[in-house]
Each structure stands twice: as structure tokens, then as C-alpha cells.
Design a protein around this motif. Structure first.
Motif, PDB file in Angstrom:
ATOM      1  N   ARG A 483       0.831  -1.210   0.000  1.00 43.86           N
ATOM      2  CA  ARG A 483       0.000   0.000   0.000  1.00 43.86           C
ATOM      3  C   ARG A 483       0.868   1.264   0.000  1.00 43.86           C
ATOM      4  O   ARG A 483       0.601   2.228  -0.728  1.00 43.86           O
ATOM      5  CB  ARG A 483      -0.919   0.012   1.212  1.00 43.86           C
ATOM      6  CG  ARG A 483      -2.052  -1.005   1.177  1.00 43.86           C
ATOM      7  CD  ARG A 483      -2.966  -0.779   2.368  1.00 43.86           C
ATOM      8  NE  ARG A 483      -4.090  -1.700   2.395  1.00 43.86           N
ATOM      9  CZ  ARG A 483      -4.284  -2.609   3.351  1.00 43.86           C
ATOM     10  NH1 ARG A 483      -3.419  -2.737   4.333  1.00 43.86           N
ATOM     11  NH2 ARG A 483      -5.345  -3.398   3.315  1.00 43.86           N
ATOM     12  N   GLY A 484       1.907   1.251   0.832  1.00 42.12           N
ATOM     13  CA  GLY A 484       2.765   2.426   0.938  1.00 42.12           C
ATOM     14  C   GLY A 484       3.508   2.713  -0.353  1.00 42.12           C
ATOM     15  O   GLY A 484       3.614   3.873  -0.786  1.00 42.12           O
ATOM     16  N   PHE A 485       4.033   1.669  -0.994  1.00 41.56           N
ATOM     17  CA  PHE A 485       4.748   1.884  -2.249  1.00 41.56           C
ATOM     18  C   PHE A 485       3.794   2.317  -3.359  1.00 41.56           C
ATOM     19  O   PHE A 485       4.131   3.171  -4.186  1.00 41.56           O
ATOM     20  CB  PHE A 485       5.509   0.626  -2.653  1.00 41.56           C
ATOM     21  CG  PHE A 485       6.779   0.428  -1.868  1.00 41.56           C
ATOM     22  CD1 PHE A 485       7.765   1.407  -1.867  1.00 41.56           C
ATOM     23  CD2 PHE A 485       6.991  -0.722  -1.120  1.00 41.56           C
ATOM     24  CE1 PHE A 485       8.944   1.231  -1.141  1.00 41.56           C
ATOM     25  CE2 PHE A 485       8.154  -0.904  -0.394  1.00 41.56           C
ATOM     26  CZ  PHE A 485       9.137   0.087  -0.405  1.00 41.56           C
ATOM     27  N   ASP A 486       2.591   1.725  -3.378  1.00 46.00           N
ATOM     28  CA  ASP A 486       1.618   2.139  -4.391  1.00 46.00           C
ATOM     29  C   ASP A 486       1.268   3.627  -4.231  1.00 46.00           C
ATOM     30  O   ASP A 486       1.153   4.361  -5.218  1.00 46.00           O
ATOM     31  CB  ASP A 486       0.351   1.285  -4.311  1.00 46.00           C
ATOM     32  CG  ASP A 486       0.560  -0.115  -4.883  1.00 46.00           C
ATOM     33  OD1 ASP A 486       1.650  -0.373  -5.430  1.00 46.00           O
ATOM     34  OD2 ASP A 486      -0.362  -0.949  -4.765  1.00 46.00           O
ATOM     35  N   ARG A 487       1.104   4.072  -2.978  1.00 50.57           N
ATOM     36  CA  ARG A 487       0.818   5.496  -2.749  1.00 50.57           C
ATOM     37  C   ARG A 487       1.970   6.368  -3.246  1.00 50.57           C
ATOM     38  O   ARG A 487       1.762   7.408  -3.870  1.00 50.57           O
ATOM     39  CB  ARG A 487       0.569   5.758  -1.264  1.00 50.57           C
ATOM     40  CG  ARG A 487      -0.784   5.305  -0.762  1.00 50.57           C
ATOM     41  CD  ARG A 487      -1.083   5.924   0.593  1.00 50.57           C
ATOM     42  NE  ARG A 487      -0.094   5.557   1.595  1.00 50.57           N
ATOM     43  CZ  ARG A 487      -0.188   4.492   2.392  1.00 50.57           C
ATOM     44  NH1 ARG A 487      -1.229   3.671   2.288  1.00 50.57           N
ATOM     45  NH2 ARG A 487       0.742   4.243   3.284  1.00 50.57           N
ATOM     46  N   ALA A 488       3.197   5.907  -2.952  1.00 51.06           N
ATOM     47  CA  ALA A 488       4.370   6.686  -3.361  1.00 51.06           C
ATOM     48  C   ALA A 488       4.464   6.809  -4.875  1.00 51.06           C
ATOM     49  O   ALA A 488       5.018   7.794  -5.395  1.00 51.06           O
ATOM     50  CB  ALA A 488       5.635   6.043  -2.807  1.00 51.06           C
ATOM     51  N   GLN A 492      -0.712   3.721  -8.054  1.00 51.31           N
ATOM     52  CA  GLN A 492      -0.605   2.481  -8.816  1.00 51.31           C
ATOM     53  C   GLN A 492       0.867   2.126  -8.958  1.00 51.31           C
ATOM     54  O   GLN A 492       1.650   2.892  -9.525  1.00 51.31           O
ATOM     55  CB  GLN A 492      -1.243   2.628 -10.204  1.00 51.31           C
ATOM     56  CG  GLN A 492      -1.221   1.354 -11.037  1.00 51.31           C
ATOM     57  CD  GLN A 492      -2.045   0.235 -10.412  1.00 51.31           C
ATOM     58  OE1 GLN A 492      -3.172   0.451 -10.008  1.00 51.31           O
ATOM     59  NE2 GLN A 492      -1.469  -0.954 -10.313  1.00 51.31           N
ATOM     60  N   GLY A 493       1.247   0.953  -8.409  1.00 53.44           N
ATOM     61  CA  GLY A 493       2.631   0.550  -8.481  1.00 53.44           C
ATOM     62  C   GLY A 493       3.060   0.162  -9.880  1.00 53.44           C
ATOM     63  O   GLY A 493       2.248   0.039 -10.796  1.00 53.44           O
ATOM     64  N   THR A 494       4.369  -0.048 -10.039  1.00 51.29           N
ATOM     65  CA  THR A 494       4.953  -0.468 -11.301  1.00 51.29           C
ATOM     66  C   THR A 494       5.674  -1.793 -11.095  1.00 51.29           C
ATOM     67  O   THR A 494       5.810  -2.278  -9.969  1.00 51.29           O
ATOM     68  CB  THR A 494       5.957   0.573 -11.806  1.00 51.29           C
ATOM     69  OG1 THR A 494       7.077   0.612 -10.897  1.00 51.29           O
ATOM     70  CG2 THR A 494       5.325   1.958 -11.891  1.00 51.29           C
ATOM     71  N   GLU A 495       6.157  -2.363 -12.184  1.00 50.15           N
ATOM     72  CA  GLU A 495       6.935  -3.598 -12.063  1.00 50.15           C
ATOM     73  C   GLU A 495       8.180  -3.367 -11.213  1.00 50.15           C
ATOM     74  O   GLU A 495       8.579  -4.218 -10.424  1.00 50.15           O
ATOM     75  CB  GLU A 495       7.306  -4.126 -13.444  1.00 50.15           C
ATOM     76  CG  GLU A 495       6.155  -4.767 -14.193  1.00 50.15           C
ATOM     77  CD  GLU A 495       5.564  -5.936 -13.423  1.00 50.15           C
ATOM     78  OE1 GLU A 495       6.338  -6.789 -12.949  1.00 50.15           O
ATOM     79  OE2 GLU A 495       4.325  -5.985 -13.271  1.00 50.15           O
ATOM     80  N   ARG A 496       8.806  -2.208 -11.356  1.00 44.97           N
ATOM     81  CA  ARG A 496       9.995  -1.902 -10.556  1.00 44.97           C
ATOM     82  C   ARG A 496       9.625  -1.736  -9.086  1.00 44.97           C
ATOM     83  O   ARG A 496      10.365  -2.186  -8.198  1.00 44.97           O
ATOM     84  CB  ARG A 496      10.670  -0.627 -11.086  1.00 44.97           C
ATOM     85  CG  ARG A 496      11.367  -0.787 -12.426  1.00 44.97           C
ATOM     86  CD  ARG A 496      12.672  -1.591 -12.301  1.00 44.97           C
ATOM     87  NE  ARG A 496      13.644  -0.920 -11.459  1.00 44.97           N
ATOM     88  CZ  ARG A 496      14.485   0.014 -11.882  1.00 44.97           C
ATOM     89  NH1 ARG A 496      14.448   0.419 -13.161  1.00 44.97           N
ATOM     90  NH2 ARG A 496      15.365   0.554 -11.054  1.00 44.97           N
ATOM     91  N   SER A 497       8.497  -1.062  -8.817  1.00 49.78           N
ATOM     92  CA  SER A 497       8.130  -0.874  -7.410  1.00 49.78           C
ATOM     93  C   SER A 497       7.758  -2.212  -6.774  1.00 49.78           C
ATOM     94  O   SER A 497       7.985  -2.414  -5.578  1.00 49.78           O
ATOM     95  CB  SER A 497       6.961   0.111  -7.287  1.00 49.78           C
ATOM     96  OG  SER A 497       5.735  -0.462  -7.704  1.00 49.78           O
TER      97      SER A 497
END
Length: 561
Positions: A483-488, A492-497
Motif C-alpha cells: 500500500r505504501g509503495f503504491d501510494r508513493a 498504482q505501483g509499477t513492475e519496478r516498485s
């Protein structure tokens, strides 16, 4: 007086305080270890693969036994040990850490591995001191045990002169005098004054929707039975902190669950609805109150704590009691009949409706047959499958969230111990817990992210015959962070995230077998009860590797009714 070597004095003192295990990374206090083997062979030395895990083992030992856990490391490992003491410091657990220190003859000459480690222990101990003369071993060790076990318990540190503590090879005339009263928690039970108790009872009697929030101080005090009796007598529901979860069975009609950030939804709802909150043995910290939102600021409150400095720290109080939790609750029970309670039928019915609504909402995931397995199903099986005298240790992060919400303590004889904030704690602490209570079933619940921290200690458990059961929520990632990385990344996250919180698929059951433990892999939820039963009766260390759904995320905490 009998002249003896310092190591014999240290060995006799450890024995006198009832120490049964010493968790360490050698080399430290070599001569003391030899004296223990010669004169006190019942004290077991557990050699670990890291200082931090040694500290966690001592912490688990302390939380189960109530006696200070003892850990040690030479000077080069002292900072690792200090890092491990953060956990018992935050959890209020009595741990005695012994490390090597610099020698006056070689200070400031760049001797091999020389670093001044002493300041690093100040923030994570109640007492941090040096022993530079063999004559000081008895009084310094006595004081260390005294500090660790009185008031709110916590870790202490003694730095012994010599990079490996070679001061223990020096002769001394002092006697190893022991103070047995400070060998376990609580060493001292401050009793409350009746005026303070009466003030709290009067406010409880005036409240229409009171709630009790019980913390780790109640479990340290062994006051679970008194807490339940008071809740029944006054008709008051009980929420707990994560550290206080085993102070009342989750199946009890007055129990609403763990409150705060890692919480059960109905617990937060009940506490948010209360018109008076009675905090007992809790520091009212950010996790227990979801950063002081549950209960909301301005809610009338009373507080009972053994440490006067905790009273009113985060919530202004209408009344307070400075006392040991068991002593305070005992006196409250004795005086309760003088304070007629209002009819709380409507309040208790509302509480029960919130409890029932929570169970109905999550019944499907608690019993889910989905593959990959839902973590809630593991929590449900642990509720159903653990014996009445089991010890359950739970990691922080998602492991702590799943079990705080979806697992219930079902018997007064069960213990529930949860990390105060350090991922990877539970497995090592479970080894220490099993050493403290070899006759009790000890089960660890962690994720693959948590197990990776101290994976090598599987070999320690196998080598020492420490037969704990470790249940791994193996979803091949640390998806609490998703959740935290998606917010950052803008929602919406990426393949790298995704690479920041995912791992390769690993079979921990096979790794456990290679290290000498029993490994059981579980891919289907229907196999969980059989696997858990087999593990509990295996008579050896077991890793139950449960492959779960990486997309499953724990529900977010609520802050209102």
C-alpha cells in the motif's frame, strides 16, 4: 572470606537468581562458561548465529518465565546486541545483557576491534554500566536484576572490562550474595491507596458506556483473572493492546479484541463509542490508540499503572492509581460493592452486536478454502488447534495484523506474545520461550519476510533440541509494504516498485529439513489442521511452510463507531 576467581562469583550469582539458559555469541566470559559447566551444569548455554537473535531469545525466555533472560556478546558484537535490546525495551521485558569492554591499558591505541559501545546502550536499557573491578561483580549484578524486575520491567546492560570480559579471570574476596526477591517479575507490587481506587470506581459507576483497555502491564502482573472478574462484576467490556491480548480470552463475552492500529474492527468501534476509558497497565502509545485517535482526544479517561510517569501522558485523566495491576484490580474488586453500577444492558447489547457483526463479516475468509491459502484461515486454525497451555509468538507487520484481528486466545492458560515492532523477532524469541517452558507447546507465527531475518537459527533449534513449531505465512513477499509503495507511485505501483516487496518462491520446508528440523509444506487449507497437529506432536523443531495469497492484505483500522 574465601578468595575465588571472578568467573566463579558470576556463575554462582547466575545460578542464585534461577537462570537456566544463557544465550550468546562467543567468545565472551570464557572462564565463566567453564565455571558454569563445572559447578552449575544445569544452566544451558545456547550458542546462536547472531547477537540480535540472542537478545531476542533472551527476551522470549523472559516473557514466558517472568525471569530475566540473560544474553552476552564480546565487544565486537556489542552493537548488534544493543540493536536486539530495542525490542525488550519497547515491550517492557526484563533482559540482562553482558558484553565485553575496552581495557584501560589499550584504550585509544587502535587495538583490534576497539569501539566505545557503551553509549549505544543508553536509549535501550533501564540501567547501563561498566564493571572494571572483579570486586564489583556481586553488587553490580544484584543491582542489574533489581532494576530489570522492578517498576515497569526492562533490559539492563553491564559492560565487563576486556574485549571478551576477561575481568572474570581476576581473583576476588567478595561473596556472591543473591537477593532472591528480585529474581522475577514483578519483584515489588506497589499497593494502591483506597482514595485513588474509590475515585476510579466512582467514575466507572457514573459512566453509561465505559470500556477497559488492558495492556502488557496486566500480563506482567499476572492479573488476567482479576481483570476478567472486574469486567464481569461491573459489566464493562475489555479491549486490549497487542501485548495484553492474553489477559482475557478472546472468546469471553466481555472481550472485544485488540484495539489500535493492528486491531480488531469491533474493538476500535467499542472504544470509540465509550464515554469513559479505563487504561490499565498500558502506556497509551501510538499503536494501542491508532496514534491517539481511538479513543478520540477529549474522551474522559482514568488510568492505572505501576509507573507514575505514565499517568496522563497521552490522555488527560479524571482519576488515576499508581500501583501494580494485580494489586489495584484486587482492591477494586474488594471495594466495588460500595459503588452501585447503572443498568448497562443497552451498552452490552450494543457491544455484542458489534462483536457479532464483525464475526459475520469475516466468517467467509476465516473458513475460506481458496488456493492460494488466505492468511485469515491460518489464524482461524490456530484459534481452533492450539492446546489450552500453548504459547503463541507473533511477528510484527502483517503477521501481527492477521493474528490481532483474526485469532482468539481461547483459554486462560494460553500465552500470546507479540513483537513490539521488530520484524524477525518471533522465531528467535520462540526458541527462548521454548527454553523457558519446555513442557508447553510453543508456536511461532511469522511471514517469510520475518523468517529470513534469522533463518540460520533453525540450525540452533535443531542442534539444541528446542522443539518449537514455526508456522510461516509464505506469500513470497513483504506485501504489508504494498500500500505504501503504491501510494508513493501515485496510487498504482509499477513492475519496478513491485520488486521492492516481492521475493523468489522458496520452499522453507526443504530448508528446515536440511538444517535438521522437520519441514511440512501446506498448499491447501484443508491440510492445515492435520499439519498443525502433526507439528505439535513431532517431538522436534518443525517449520510448517504455508503457501498463501500475496494479494491478501489485512483490513485497515477503523477510527470511529
Amino acid at each position: 572470606m574465601t578468595r575465588r576467581i571472578g568467573a566463579r562469583v558470576v556463575a554462582d550469582l547466575l545460578d542464585g537468581y534461577g537462570v537456566t539458559h544463557l544465550f550468546l555469541v562467543p567468545a565472551i566470559l570464557r572462564r565463566t562458561l567453564a565455571e558454569l559447566e563445572r559447578h552449575h551444569p544445569h544452566i544451558t548455554t545456547v550458542v546462536t548465529h547472531g547477537e540480535k537473535s540472542a537478545a531476542y531469545m533472551a527476551d522470549g525466555y523472559a516473557r514466558v518465565s517472568g525471569r530475566p533472560g540473560v544474553t552476552a556478546a564480546q565487544v565486537v558484537g556489542a552493537l548488534n546486541l544493543a540493536a536486539g535490546l530495542r525490542e525488550p525495551f519497547l515491550a517492557g521485558s526484563p533482559v540482562l545483557a553482558l558484553t565485553g569492554g575496552r581495557s584501560p591499558a589499550t584504550k585509544f591505541r587502535q587495538v583490534y576491534q576497539e569501539v566505545d559501545d557503551l553509549p549505544a546502550f543508553d536509549p535501550v536499557t533501564k540501567f547501563n554500566a561498566t564493571i572494571d573491578d572483579a570486586d564489583r561483580f556481586p553488587d553490580m549484578l544484584r543491582h542489574a536484576f533489581r532494576v530489570a524486575t522492578t517498576g515497569a520491567p526492562g533490559p539492563v546492560h553491564l559492560q565487563i572490562q576486556g574485549n571478551e570480559g576477561q575481568l572474570d579471570t581476576e581473583p576476588t574476596d567478595v561473596e556472591p550474595v543473591v537477593e532472591p526477591g528480585f529474581a522475577r517479575v514483578p519483584a515489588v507490587r506497589p499497593t494502591p491507596d483506597d482514595e485513588s481506587v474509590t475515585a476510579v470506581l466512582r467514575l466507572l459507576a457514573e459512566a453509561v458506556r465505559p470500556v477497559i483497555v488492558a495492556g502488557g502491564g496486566v500480563r506482567h502482573s499476572g492479573a488476567g483473572a482479576e481483570l476478567v472478574a472486574l469486567a464481569e462484576s461491573l459489566g464493562i467490556p475489555v479491549a486490549t493492546s497487542a501485548n495484553g491480548k492474553d489477559t482475557i480470552p478472546g472468546t469471553h463475552p466481555r472481550s472485544v479484541g485488540v484495539v489500535g492500529t493492528y486491531s480488531r474492527e469491533c474493538a476500535n468501534q467499542v472504544v470509540a463509542r465509550a464515554d469513559l476509558v479505563c487504561f490499565i497497565g498500558t502506556g497509551t502509545g501510538g499503536m494501542t490508540t491508532h496514534f491517539w485517535a481511538v479513543p478520540p482526544a477529549g474522551t474522559p479517561a482514568v488510568q492505572i499503572d505501576i509507573e507514575a510517569t505514565q499517568l496522563g501522558r497521552n490522555y488527560p485523566l479524571r482519576a488515576s492509581v499508581v500501583a501494580d495491576a494485580k494489586a489495584a484490580l484486587t482492591r477494586m474488586l474488594a471495594l466495588a460493592s460500595r459503588h452501585r453500577q447503572p443498568d448497562r444492558t443497552a451498552w452490552l447489547a450494543e457491544v455484542e452486536a458489534l462483536r457479532a457483526a464483525w464475526r459475520a463479516r469475516y466468517r467467509a475468509v476465516l473458513t475460506s478454502d481458496a488456493v492460494p491459502i488466505r492468511p485469515e484461515r491460518i489464524a482461524g486454525e490456530l484459534t481452533a488447534g492450539l492446546p489450552d497451555d500453548a504459547v503463541l509468538l507473533v511477528d510484527t507487520g502483517h503477521a501481527g495484523m492477521w493474528l490481532a484481528q483474526f485469532h482468539d486466545v481461547t483459554a486462560a492458560g494460553q500465552s500470546y506474545l507479540r513483537s513490539a515492532g521488530h520484524l524477525g523477532w518471533a522465531f528467535s524469541a520462540g526458541i527462548g520461550a521454548k527454553c523457558a517452558a519446555p513442557e508447553r507447546p510453543v508456536v511461532v507465527f511469522t511471514g517469510d519476510a520475518g523468517l529470513y531475518y534469522h533463518l540460520g537459527e533453525i540450525e540452533t533449534a535443531a542442534r539444541r533440541g528446542v522443539n518449537l513449531v514455526t508456522v510461516v505465512n509464505n506469500n513470497h513477499g513483504g506485501n504489508q509494504s504494498r500500500r505504501g509503495f503504491d501510494r508513493a507511485y501515485g496510487g498504482q505501483g509499477t513492475e519496478r516498485s513491485r520488486e521492492l516487496w516481492t521475493y523468489r518462491e522458496v520452499d522453507f520446508a526443504r530448508i528446515a529439513e536440511e538444517m535438521g528440523a522437520l519441514g511440512i509444506r501446506v498448499d491447501r487449507p484443508g491440510d492445515l489442521p492435520t499439519a498443525l497437529d502433526r507439528a505439535l506432536h513431532a517431538g522436534r523443531p518443525v517449520v510448517v511452510d504455508v503457501h498463501t495469497d500475496i494479494e491478501a492484505a489485512a483490513p485497515q483500522p477503523v477510527t470511529g463507531p
